[in-house]
Design an enzyme around this catalytic site. Structure first.
Site, mmCIF file in Angstrom:
data_model
loop_
_atom_site.group_PDB
_atom_site.id
_atom_site.type_symbol
_atom_site.label_atom_id
_atom_site.label_comp_id
_atom_site.label_asym_id
_atom_site.label_seq_id
_atom_site.Cartn_x
_atom_site.Cartn_y
_atom_site.Cartn_z
ATOM 1 N N HIS A 99 0.796 -1.227 0.000
ATOM 2 C CA HIS A 99 0.000 0.000 0.000
ATOM 3 C C HIS A 99 0.829 1.277 0.000
ATOM 4 O O HIS A 99 0.281 2.364 -0.215
ATOM 5 C CB HIS A 99 -0.965 0.002 1.188
ATOM 6 N N ASP A 126 -9.657 -0.028 4.156
ATOM 7 C CA ASP A 126 -8.520 -0.764 4.707
ATOM 8 C C ASP A 126 -8.860 -1.255 6.109
ATOM 9 O O ASP A 126 -9.591 -0.580 6.840
ATOM 10 C CB ASP A 126 -7.317 0.189 4.769
ATOM 11 N N HIS A 128 -6.530 -1.339 8.207
ATOM 12 C CA HIS A 128 -5.543 -0.586 8.973
ATOM 13 C C HIS A 128 -5.615 0.897 8.613
ATOM 14 O O HIS A 128 -6.114 1.270 7.557
ATOM 15 C CB HIS A 128 -4.145 -1.120 8.680
ATOM 16 N N ASP A 130 -2.932 3.024 8.267
ATOM 17 C CA ASP A 130 -1.807 3.462 7.416
ATOM 18 C C ASP A 130 -1.420 4.907 7.691
ATOM 19 O O ASP A 130 -0.989 5.628 6.785
ATOM 20 C CB ASP A 130 -2.130 3.262 5.934
ATOM 21 N N HIS A 143 4.577 0.403 4.471
ATOM 22 C CA HIS A 143 3.196 0.237 3.992
ATOM 23 C C HIS A 143 2.178 0.663 5.048
ATOM 24 O O HIS A 143 0.990 0.770 4.733
ATOM 25 C CB HIS A 143 2.942 -1.189 3.502
ATOM 26 N N ASP A 230 -7.504 -1.608 -0.050
ATOM 27 C CA ASP A 230 -6.641 -2.696 0.398
ATOM 28 C C ASP A 230 -7.518 -3.929 0.572
ATOM 29 O O ASP A 230 -8.494 -3.895 1.340
ATOM 30 C CB ASP A 230 -5.977 -2.292 1.722
ATOM 31 N N ASP A 232 -7.233 -6.374 2.293
ATOM 32 C CA ASP A 232 -7.363 -6.902 3.647
ATOM 33 C C ASP A 232 -8.534 -6.295 4.405
ATOM 34 O O ASP A 232 -8.845 -6.705 5.524
ATOM 35 C CB ASP A 232 -6.054 -6.779 4.440
ATOM 36 N N GLU A 275 -2.182 -5.002 -1.979
ATOM 37 C CA GLU A 275 -1.853 -5.980 -0.934
ATOM 38 C C GLU A 275 -2.346 -7.392 -1.223
ATOM 39 O O GLU A 275 -2.521 -8.192 -0.296
ATOM 40 C CB GLU A 275 -2.363 -5.502 0.435
#
Length: 303
Positions: A99, A126, A128, A130, A143, A230, A232, A275
């Site tokens: 990412h 995402d 996360h 980031d 990332h 992303d 994930d 990702e």
């Protein structure tokens, strides 16, 4: 679909710990991304891959922002390529790769719209945040830092790409699907002014309401929206092939609803899909999901 779609692969595998995301662009192509978008009536141009080194031949450098020089060089090349696509009237669809590449792709979109006195909205989808910086990161993995850089923070090697900073304003930046933040990162996110919709918010209000609010916030007074997705963010049950899976993510229909509302808004300027790690995947199902989501974002309808 009126504007041509330009596929840009970025086999960047320097930003995280687990190897394999450099094969992500190939996985998307094998899953039939070009063919799927062509079937929608889009003119599809594959720009190939941006050159990216592998960690085995480079020194990690600063442990607080590992491989930062190499990552910045890749992002600079991506920035120039995506900006050229936008200037030609195309829609960049950027395939990762980790990412950290968003420091380059979003810089291109922001630069393109600011030339017409506009700004860009940012929807960051995402698990996360980031939004770590070298000072807050416990791992030094870049990332986990690109959104911080796009908002004008460290690492400076990423925030200065394109020669201007910040790339996006907090008021027009929305995070969706968040469910795994570092403790120090939580403080950064709270203080940033960005709007965050966690998985709890999605559970309580529904993905349609969340995405409608996100589009309104990101599109308010801007010249369009850049979406950085992303994989994930999706639950590992439907997207196992990611480097940092977190239970409790978006299900299949929630992910598609998000993209469908985005398409209905007419605001999409550029899309990142990042990702995907084929080493950890099951029969390429994560890349196949990404292809289906790209089609929804670019106008595929149920009826």
């Amino acid at each position: 679909m009126v504007r041509p779609v330009h596929i840009i692969g970025v086999p960047l595998d320097l930003g995280g710990n687990r190897r394999g995301v450099d094969m992500g662009p190939s996985a998307f192509r094998i899953a039939g991304l070009g063919e799927r978008l062509t079937a929608l009536g889009a003119t599809v141009v594959d720009e190939g891959d941006i050159a990216a080194p592998i960690p085995e031949i480079k020194a990690a450098g600063d442990p607080q922002k590992k491989y930062i020089r190499e990552i910045a060089r890749v992002c600079e090349r991506l920035y120039k390529t995506a900006l050229t696509v936008l200037e030609k009237g195309g829609v960049p669809v950027v395939l990762g790769g980790d990412h950290s590449l968003a420091a380059g792709s979003v810089a291109a979109t922001a630069d393109y719209v600011r030339k017409s006195d506009g700004g860009i909205g940012m929807i960051w989808v995402d698990a996360h945040g980031d939004m770590n910086t070298p000072a807050t990161s416990g791992s030094g993995n870049v990332h986990g830092m690109p959104l911080a850089a796009l908002l004008g923070q460290e690492p400076v090697e990423l925030s200065r790409i394109g020669g201007f900073s910040p790339k996006v304003k907090p008021d027009n930046t929305v995070l969706i699907g968040i469910r795994n933040l570092d403790e120090r990162e939580k403080e950064v996110v709270r203080a940033s002014g960005v709007r965050v919709f966690t998985m709890k918010d999605i559970d309580r209000g529904g993905i349609a309401s969340v995405m409608e609010q996100a589009v309104s916030l990101a599109g308010n007074g801007t010249s369009g929206v850049h979406v950085s997705f992303d994989l994930d963010v999706c639950d590992p049950a439907i997207a196992p092939g990611v480097g940092t899976p977190v239970k409790g993510g978006l299900d299949y229909r929630e992910a598609h609803m998000l993209m469908e509302i985005l398409a209905d808004s007419g605001l999409l300027r550029a899309l990142d899909l990042v990702e995907v790690n084929p080493i950890l995947d099951d029969r390429n199902m994560t890349a196949i999901l990404g292809v289906e989501l790209a089609a929804s974002a670019l106008g595929q309808k149920i009826l």
